[in-house]
Design a protein around this motif. Structure first.
Motif, mmCIF file in Angstrom:
data_model
loop_
_atom_site.group_PDB
_atom_site.id
_atom_site.type_symbol
_atom_site.label_atom_id
_atom_site.label_comp_id
_atom_site.label_asym_id
_atom_site.label_seq_id
_atom_site.Cartn_x
_atom_site.Cartn_y
_atom_site.Cartn_z
ATOM 1 N N ILE A 91 -3.398 12.821 -7.462
ATOM 2 C CA ILE A 91 -4.153 13.294 -6.309
ATOM 3 C C ILE A 91 -3.950 14.795 -6.103
ATOM 4 N N GLU A 130 0.823 -1.209 0.000
ATOM 5 C CA GLU A 130 0.000 0.000 0.000
ATOM 6 C C GLU A 130 0.859 1.261 0.000
ATOM 7 N N SER A 186 1.133 9.338 -6.066
ATOM 8 C CA SER A 186 1.662 10.669 -5.820
ATOM 9 C C SER A 186 2.585 11.102 -6.948
ATOM 10 N N LYS A 202 -10.738 0.032 2.267
ATOM 11 C CA LYS A 202 -9.841 1.204 2.217
ATOM 12 C C LYS A 202 -10.031 2.069 3.462
ATOM 13 N N LYS A 251 -8.413 0.569 6.523
ATOM 14 C CA LYS A 251 -6.959 0.715 6.539
ATOM 15 C C LYS A 251 -6.538 2.094 7.042
ATOM 16 N N ALA A 252 -7.457 3.069 6.921
ATOM 17 C CA ALA A 252 -7.183 4.416 7.415
ATOM 18 C C ALA A 252 -7.610 4.571 8.873
ATOM 19 N N LYS A 282 -8.456 13.484 -4.357
ATOM 20 C CA LYS A 282 -7.452 13.417 -3.309
ATOM 21 C C LYS A 282 -7.854 12.484 -2.166
ATOM 22 N N SER A 283 -8.952 11.766 -2.326
ATOM 23 C CA SER A 283 -9.390 10.828 -1.301
ATOM 24 C C SER A 283 -8.749 9.470 -1.479
ATOM 25 N N ARG A 284 -8.627 8.737 -0.384
ATOM 26 C CA ARG A 284 -8.121 7.366 -0.440
ATOM 27 C C ARG A 284 -9.039 6.466 -1.257
ATOM 28 N N LEU A 285 -10.281 6.883 -1.416
ATOM 29 C CA LEU A 285 -11.268 6.053 -2.103
ATOM 30 C C LEU A 285 -11.385 6.354 -3.590
ATOM 31 N N ASP A 286 -10.675 7.363 -4.069
ATOM 32 C CA ASP A 286 -10.831 7.793 -5.463
ATOM 33 C C ASP A 286 -10.376 6.748 -6.475
ATOM 34 N N LYS A 335 0.722 4.016 -2.932
ATOM 35 C CA LYS A 335 0.442 5.414 -2.646
ATOM 36 C C LYS A 335 1.517 6.318 -3.232
#
Length: 266
Positions: free
Chosen positions: A132, A119, A127, A160, A163-164, A138-142, A123
């Motif tokens: 993002i 992960e 980036s 997801k 995990k946050a 910019k969301s973790r779910l996008d 990520k």
């Protein structure tokens, strides 16, 4: 390894032949868009074979998936979009990049640590690709596609979010949320508010999927098993009604329900 490469080369040459001017008219006229749904269908059939521990058909369905992947890759080669070699090279690079605990000096002693490394690298890739930067992405779910089936999409959203750190602590609390949503839909049903009923029903489904995730059960697999169970029992009800010479009608529901209970015991 040489045998594997020979088999793959023979296979891909067949795909090339099918797409050629001397090949199959149907295969030749296909586009990536026209065969994309075949990919989803073959994946579901493969999942079914795996679930049923049917190794023979699992191998067959994996082959069918490979056909669709190779066909789309060949179509894109012909369009000069990318080559099948690029597909393989990219995924090979990704596997190495996302497993630094295997191919580099990073340490991962447990499966969770290995997943964490995956992960983190994923990520970092996002980036680097500037995916993002905007307010909208910019969301973790996008990164979860809107195209996948709603049940699977809900499951991925929840994984997801968990995990946050956005997750329940006890299964009792997750089940409590299901009961809460059922109470809410009962309220809306009493008010005959169709729009709110639909909304609350969605909340119930989402909560049930969350229970499955919390218990580390794939909801799609669980639902598939229930579908097959329902099919088997319903067939027995049909057969029983046929033997009794009775039609499948609501007026005979009491008899059908009895046959259903008998089917559950068999």
């Amino acid at each position: 390894m040489n045998d594997l490469m020979e088999s793959f080369n023979n296979f891909y040459n067949i795909i090339i032949k099918l797409r050629s001017k001397d090949g199959c008219p149907w295969d030749r006229e296909q586009t990536a868009n026209s065969v994309r749904t075949n990919l989803l269908e073959e994946v579901y059939e493969c999942i079914e074979a795996i679930t049923e521990n049917d190794d023979f058909h699992t191998a067959e369905e994996l082959g069918d998936i490979l056909i669709v992947i190779s066909m789309i890759s060949r179509i894109k080669e012909e369009e000069n979009a990318f080559t099948f070699k690029e597909v393989i090279d990219r995924v090979s690079e990704k596997l190495v990049r996302r497993h630094p605990h295997v191919f580099s000096n990073t340490i991962a002693k447990t499966p969770d640590e290995g997943l964490k490394n995956w992960e983190l690298m994923k990520k970092a890739e996002v980036s680097r690709n500037n995916e993002i930067d905007s307010e909208e992405t910019k969301s973790r779910l996008d990164g979860i596609s809107k195209i996948i089936p709603p049940l699977e999409r809900a499951y991925r959203f929840q994984k997801k979010a968990a995990k946050a750190g956005f997750d329940w602590s006890r299964v009792k609390d997750v089940l409590g949320k299901v009961k809460e949503e059922i109470n809410e839909i009962e309220h809306e049903i009493a008010l005959e508010n169709k729009e709110k009923i639909e909304e609350e029903l969605g909340d119930i489904l989402f909560s049930v999927i969350n229970v499955a995730r919390f218990l580390k059960i794939d909801p799609s697999v669980a639902l598939h098993r229930t579908n097959e169970k329902f099919l088997s029992r319903f067939k027995k009800v049909e057969k029983g009604m046929e033997e009794k010479g009775l039609p499948m009608k609501h007026e005979n529901l009491e008899i059908m329900d009895k046959l259903w209970e008998e089917a559950k015991l068999s």
